[in-house]
Design an enzyme around this catalytic site. Structure first.
Site, PDB file in Angstrom:
ATOM      1  N   GLU A 199      44.618   7.385  -5.124  1.00 16.46           N
ATOM      2  CA  GLU A 199      44.347   6.197  -4.704  1.00 16.46           C
ATOM      3  C   GLU A 199      44.932   5.029  -5.843  1.00 16.46           C
ATOM      4  OE1 GLU A 199      42.871   4.702  -2.064  1.00 16.46           O
ATOM      5  OE2 GLU A 199      41.412   6.292  -1.489  1.00 16.46           O
ATOM      6  N   CYS A 247      43.605  14.309   3.298  1.00 14.49           N
ATOM      7  CA  CYS A 247      43.919  13.558   2.750  1.00 14.49           C
ATOM      8  C   CYS A 247      42.942  12.841   2.696  1.00 14.49           C
ATOM      9  CB  CYS A 247      45.091  12.928   3.560  1.00 14.49           C
ATOM     10  SG  CYS A 247      45.440  10.829   2.601  1.00 14.49           S
ATOM     11  N   HIS A 248      42.338  11.951   3.416  1.00 13.13           N
ATOM     12  CA  HIS A 248      40.806  10.776   3.012  1.00 13.13           C
ATOM     13  C   HIS A 248      40.114  11.116   3.952  1.00 13.13           C
ATOM     14  CE1 HIS A 248      43.297   7.440   1.082  1.00 13.13           C
ATOM     15  NE2 HIS A 248      42.207   7.425   0.251  1.00 13.13           N
TER      16      HIS A 248
END
Length: 224
Positions: free
Chosen positions: A162, A131-132
């Site tokens: 996003e 993910c991030h």
């Protein structure tokens, strides 16, 4: 003795100027943890500031989240996360960057974490993120001066995802764009689809839905 696995979690607790809380995303820690812990690996935790990191995605209806949160040993470990200066890279087979929006603020520019990751990788280990979490990969350089992600298949939270969570203008940079700037061959699936890619001991997953699969991909690579 199996070499340990190092999980990196964010110390950052706010989404930019929105005032909204963030932190590490619980399922992106618990689901890979379950896979690797059951396979007999010991896991340690590090965060940019050490100590008790902020948590997001706190859902104890998810039985794996509940299992992790109620495991006294590991709850204690994550609540007393190491600082980067306390980490000896030689002890670890793998470094895994968990996501959560907080990672966008304190992973990319942390030179100590990047140095730890490059040492683990150059020592034949695995660098992973979901993910991030791959924000932690954008500034890792190898001994040859190249970026770790340069020329490798990589994925992470996408520009479309996003936009879907309406944080395009809040995060300090767009992760997909930055990885491409570093030479990554960025792969992606549709919104919230499980997508994991492994390329030369670098393992990345697109979103929270990919967290367990990243754990399984790490395990498969460790068992080679």
């Amino acid at each position: 003795m199996k070499k340990k696995i190092l999980f990196v979690v964010t110390s950052h607790d706010k989404k930019g100027s929105t005032g909204e809380d963030t932190g590490y995303y619980l399922g992106e820690v618990s689901h890979p943890w379950e896979v690797l812990h059951k396979a007999g690996y010991e896991i340690d935790f590090v965060s940019p500031k050490g100590g008790t990191p902020p948590v997001d995605g706190f859902d104890l209806k998810d039985p794996v989240n509940k299992e992790f949160w109620e495991n006294k040993e590991y709850k204690n470990k994550i609540d007393h996360s190491m600082t980067p200066s306390q980490v000896n890279p030689k002890e670890y087979s793998t470094i895994f960057y968990a996501g959560g929006h907080g990672a966008m603020w304190d992973f990319a520019d942390n030179t100590e974490l990047a140095d730890i990751a490059s040492k683990i990788y150059e020592n034949g280990g695995i660098v992973a993120g979901v993910c991030h979490g791959p924000a932690g990969l954008v500034n890792i350089r190898l001994n040859n001066g190249k970026y770790l992600v340069d020329g490798k298949k990589i994925n992470a939270f996408t520009n479309e995802e996003e936009a879907e969570v309406k944080l395009t203008d809040v995060v300090p940079f767009l992760l997909e764009d930055r990885l491409k700037e570093r030479g990554a061959k960025f792969e992606k699936s549709g919104l919230w689809q499980n997508h994991v890619v492994t390329d030369q001991r670098v393992i990345t997953g697109q979103n929270p839905q990919s967290a367990k699969s990243v754990g399984e991909a790490i395990l498969k690579e460790l068992n080679k």
